[in-house]
Each structure stands twice: as structure tokens, then as C-alpha cells.
Design a protein around this motif. Structure first.
Motif, PDB file in Angstrom:
ATOM      1  N   TYR A  25       0.879  -1.216   0.020  1.00  0.00           N
ATOM      2  CA  TYR A  25       0.062   0.096  -0.089  1.00  0.00           C
ATOM      3  C   TYR A  25       0.665   1.159  -0.079  1.00  0.00           C
ATOM      4  CZ  TYR A  25      -3.329   3.548   1.207  1.00  0.00           C
ATOM      5  OH  TYR A  25      -4.108   4.827   1.402  1.00  0.00           O
ATOM      6  N   LEU A  26       2.059   1.261   0.522  1.00  0.00           N
ATOM      7  CA  LEU A  26       2.802   2.667   0.916  1.00  0.00           C
ATOM      8  C   LEU A  26       3.405   2.814  -0.394  1.00  0.00           C
ATOM      9  CD1 LEU A  26       4.411   2.103   4.446  1.00  0.00           C
ATOM     10  CD2 LEU A  26       2.869   3.514   3.701  1.00  0.00           C
ATOM     11  N   THR A  27       3.880   1.686  -1.243  1.00  0.00           N
ATOM     12  CA  THR A  27       4.198   1.961  -2.660  1.00  0.00           C
ATOM     13  C   THR A  27       3.053   2.511  -3.464  1.00  0.00           C
ATOM     14  OG1 THR A  27       5.865  -0.079  -2.355  1.00  0.00           O
ATOM     15  CG2 THR A  27       5.425   1.097  -4.716  1.00  0.00           C
ATOM     16  N   PHE A  28       2.063   2.022  -3.525  1.00  0.00           N
ATOM     17  CA  PHE A  28       1.049   2.562  -4.096  1.00  0.00           C
ATOM     18  C   PHE A  28       0.719   3.941  -3.771  1.00  0.00           C
ATOM     19  CE2 PHE A  28      -3.461   3.578  -4.599  1.00  0.00           C
ATOM     20  CZ  PHE A  28      -3.798   3.381  -5.857  1.00  0.00           C
ATOM     21  N   TRP A  29       0.627   4.157  -2.525  1.00  0.00           N
ATOM     22  CA  TRP A  29       0.579   5.622  -2.076  1.00  0.00           C
ATOM     23  C   TRP A  29       1.259   6.687  -2.610  1.00  0.00           C
ATOM     24  CZ3 TRP A  29       0.305   7.487   3.835  1.00  0.00           C
ATOM     25  CH2 TRP A  29      -0.455   8.749   3.786  1.00  0.00           C
ATOM     26  N   GLY A  30       2.770   6.317  -2.842  1.00  0.00           N
ATOM     27  CA  GLY A  30       3.507   7.107  -3.433  1.00  0.00           C
ATOM     28  C   GLY A  30       3.298   7.392  -4.881  1.00  0.00           C
ATOM     29  N   GLN A  31       3.081   6.359  -5.559  1.00  0.00           N
ATOM     30  CA  GLN A  31       2.562   6.367  -6.764  1.00  0.00           C
ATOM     31  C   GLN A  31       1.303   7.410  -7.131  1.00  0.00           C
ATOM     32  OE1 GLN A  31       2.534   2.124  -7.584  1.00  0.00           O
ATOM     33  NE2 GLN A  31       4.367   2.379  -8.866  1.00  0.00           N
ATOM     34  N   TYR A  32       0.427   7.248  -6.263  1.00  0.00           N
ATOM     35  CA  TYR A  32      -0.908   7.812  -6.288  1.00  0.00           C
ATOM     36  C   TYR A  32      -0.681   9.376  -5.948  1.00  0.00           C
ATOM     37  CZ  TYR A  32      -5.484   9.565  -4.434  1.00  0.00           C
ATOM     38  OH  TYR A  32      -6.459  10.178  -4.253  1.00  0.00           O
ATOM     39  N   LEU A  33       0.210   9.630  -5.127  1.00  0.00           N
ATOM     40  CA  LEU A  33       0.466  11.194  -4.854  1.00  0.00           C
ATOM     41  C   LEU A  33       1.321  11.757  -5.954  1.00  0.00           C
ATOM     42  CD1 LEU A  33       1.139  11.167  -1.151  1.00  0.00           C
ATOM     43  CD2 LEU A  33      -0.930  11.814  -2.203  1.00  0.00           C
TER      44      LEU A  33
END
Length: 401
Positions: free
Chosen positions: A126-134
Motif C-alpha cells: 500500500y505504501l508503494t501505491f500511495w507514493g505512486q498515487y500522490l
């Protein structure tokens, strides 16, 4: 002025229906963030029961609440400064939760959407995704296109509400007399039977002329059909907030409105079923778009008419629910998506899983509100004042009845 408890109850119940609708989105065949393995057409007729009018009702009530909020400024000696402070306060109340929601609250919705729908799946945390999301990553793509991130998902309502409030505020400041004249004209036209006829004709006309040209996107900049219908009812609520003749007409017409709402709903369902796999005649398609607009307003008129007639009063439940609505609204869809995805491995039958998902959503959303209202720095992130008791995220709805 006495508080319009009927509109408070309408607002609370409308947001409650919104929660049920979004749980239903998990079980129907329509595109959504996550989907049940048992998704089918079974619930779709019941979804259509509220789909045409649910959000229009919320915008109308919000318009009325905005009018009552604005009217209090006239009683202050520094009206000019008060108007600026009013807009600043309103912007703070709406935009801070919107930005926080986009950065934090709705991110899990996009994460589980990618996990379930990305070809080959998504195998990072999830944290990797959150960085990509932002960072606005553009690689979350499938056959239907790419997921645009960051996104506001269900919080589009907040963005639209802020824009409509700013437009009305500008008209109120720069052209108050034309706005008042328009209000008098609309009040005169929408007394008696006109309260049912003219808004229905307007919404039918908008549906016929704009819905095919402008797809519903909730992206603000290209969503012209939705702007036309939602701003129209928001303006209507603003102009008629204290027009007793209009509200009394709705109460008088509540039964005809209810019958027309249900009859038009039945017609829409028959139309969808009859042409599920066939192209309808062009004339019939246009006629059913008009029926959609009729359904939209008759449902709103019935809800507001019965609320006006019953005139529900104040009680402890309402005093608790009014300030809870906005935080619950912000949280509810993320709770649904996360809970639905994580319930899948349990293999619970849909008839049991659906009510369980509803119960989980309401319970966790209310629990979240209980925590939010007790932590000073969390309160503005969910539309609540920093100090004191919890207050409504949307303005109090007050009137002269």
C-alpha cells in the motif's frame, strides 16, 4: 426564525440512502472500484429507484441551507467584511476536508481498484501505491483506460458544492437585486401546481438535450450535464428557501408526486429490461430521457412534501446525526471498499454479506466520527469546528415556518 427540522431530517436520511446505494454498487454489474464475485442485475431496479434524484435532492437542500446562512449576514453592521469571512469559513469547511480526503481517505479505494482490476494484478504494498498515487502515476491502465490519480472519488460532491457556493456568493454580492427579482419570479411560478410541473419540465429538458452530449464524469471541468442539473436545483433551493408557498405546495402535492415517481420508475425499468440487448427507437429513447427528468423531480417533490407535511421535530437523535453527517459521508465509501474486498475470502453468501457490509459501514463510520469529534486537530479535516461541540459541516437549515 425557527429551525427547519424537516430539512435536517431530509439531509440525514438522504446521506443514509447514499451509504446503502454505494453498498449496492458492489453487487450490481455497473463499473465500480471493487466488485462482488456474485454481482448481478438483481439489485439494479432498486438502485434505479434512487439513482435519478438522490444527489439532486442533496444539492437542493444544500442550496436552501446556503440561503439561510447568507441571510444572517444582513443583520450585521459590517456586512461587507462578514461576507468575505463567510466565504472564507465556507471554503475552509469544504476545501480542507476535500484535500485531506483526496490525499488520505480515498486512497484505499484506488488501491483496491488497482489490486482487483489491473491486468495481472498489483503486487506492491500500500505504501508503494500511495507514493505512486500522490505522484500522479499514469501506469494504472486496462482496456477501458487509465486510472487518474490523485482523485476525489465520491468526494466530488464537496468540490461541486464549493464551486456552486462561490457562484451564488458572487451573484449575491455583485447582483443582489437581479437575484432577488429572479427569486420572486421563481416563487410565483412554483406556487400551486407549478411546484410540480415546471421543475420536472426543466430537468426533463436538460436530460433530453444534454445527457447524450456530455457524459457524467464528476471531473468538474467537463461535466456539463451534471452541472446543469445540479446547479439548477442548488439555485432553486437557494431562491426558494423561505418561500412558504412553494413548500406548502409540495406538501399539498405529495401524493400525486409519489404516484408519478413510482409510475415513472416502473416505466424506466420496463424500458431498460425491454432494450437490454436491443437498440431502442430514437423517439422512444428521447421520451424515456424526459421520463427520467419527471422521475427526478417527482421523487424530490414527494420527499420534501412528506417531510413538510409530517414536520418532524427535534430530538436527541437528530442533534447527534446532523454534525455526524459530513464525517460519515467522507469515511463511508472507503470503509465499504476496504471491507468488501477483505470479506471476499470468507465466501459469505450475498444475502448475508450485504446486510453485514451495511452494518460494518455504519458502525465504523460512526465510530470514526466519535473519535474525530474528540480530537481537536482532526475536526477541521472532516468539516467540524476546532473547538466546542460538534457542529454541522453544512450550514444549519433555518426558515420562517
Amino acid at each position: 426564525m425557527q429551525r427547519r427540522y424537516d430539512l435536517d431530517w431530509v439531509r440525514v436520511c438522504a446521506f443514509g440512502v447514499l451509504v446503502l446505494y454505494h453498498v449496492g454498487m458492489y453487487y450490481v454489474t455497473w463499473d465500480w472500484h471493487v466488485k462482488s464475485l456474485h454481482a448481478s442485475h438483481a439489485l439494479e431496479p432498486f438502485m434505479v429507484l434512487t439513482a435519478p434524484w438522490r444527489l439532486s435532492l442533496l444539492f437542493l437542500v444544500s442550496g436552501a441551507a446556503t440561503a439561510f446562512m447568507f441571510s444572517r449576514i444582513h443583520t450585521r453592521p459590517d456586512a461587507g467584511g462578514s461576507r468575505l469571512r463567510l466565504l472564507g469559513t465556507r471554503s475552509w469547511t469544504l476545501l480542507v476536508p476535500l484535500v485531506f480526503g483526496m490525499v488520505v481517505v480515498v486512497t484505499p479505494q484506488s488501491y483496491y481498484e488497482v489490486v482487483e482490476q489491473l491486468p495481472g494484478g498489483y503486487h506492491h504494498g500500500y505504501l508503494t501505491f500511495w507514493g505512486q498515487y500522490l505522484s500522479g502515476y499514469e501506469g494504472f491502465c486496462d482496456a477501458d483506460g487509465c486510472l487518474r490519480v490523485p482523485t476525489w472519488n465520491h468526494l466530488w460532491f464537496v468540490a461541486y458544492l464549493w464551486v456552486y457556493t462561490v457562484v451564488i456568493w458572487l451573484l449575491w454580492c455583485l447582483a443582489p437585486r437581479p437575484l432577488q427579482a429572479l427569486g420572486r419570479g421563481v416563487e410565483h411560478a412554483l406556487s400551486g401546481l407549478g411546484a410540480l410541473v415546471w421543475p420536472a419540465l426543466l430537468l426533463a429538458l436538460l436530460r433530453v438535450t444534454l445527457s447524450a452530449r456530455f457524459e457524467s464524469t464528476h471531473a468538474l471541468v467537463d461535466d456539463w450535464y451534471n452541472h446543469a442539473q445540479y446547479f439548477a436545483v442548488f439555485l432553486l433551493g437557494f431562491l426558494l428557501a423561505r418561500a412558504d408557498r412553494f413548500w406548502d405546495a409540495l406538501a399539498h402535492l405529495r401524493w400525486p408526486a409519489l404516484v408519478l415517481w413510482l409510475a415513472s420508475w416502473a416505466g424506466i425499468i420496463v424500458y431498460f429490461v425491454s432494450y437490454a440487448e436491443a437498440e431502442p427507437p430514437s423517439a422512444l429513447r428521447m421520451a424515456m430521457r424526459a421520463v427520467w427528468g419527471l422521475n427526478q423531480w417527482c421523487a424530490i417533490a414527494a420527499v420534501l412534501g412528506f417531510a413538510r407535511h409530517w414536520n418532524p421535530g427535534n430530538n436527541r437523535a437528530l442533534r447527534y446525526l446532523v454534525p455526524a453527517v459530513f464525517p460519515v459521508y467522507i469515511l463511508h465509501q472507503t470503509i465499504i471498499v476496504v471491507a468488501a474486498h477483505n470479506l471476499q475470502p470468507l465466501g459469505i453468501p450475498p444475502l448475508a454479506e450485504g446486510p453485514l457490509l451495511v452494518a460494518i459501514t455504519f458502525a465504523l463510520a460512526v465510530l470514526g466520527y466519535e473519535g474525530i469529534r474528540r480530537v481537536a486537530w482532526l475536526r477541521p479535516l472532516f468539516g467540524l469546528k476546532v473547538g466546542g461541540v460538534a457542529t454541522p459541516a453544512l450550514p444549519a437549515t433555518r426558515g420562517n415556518t
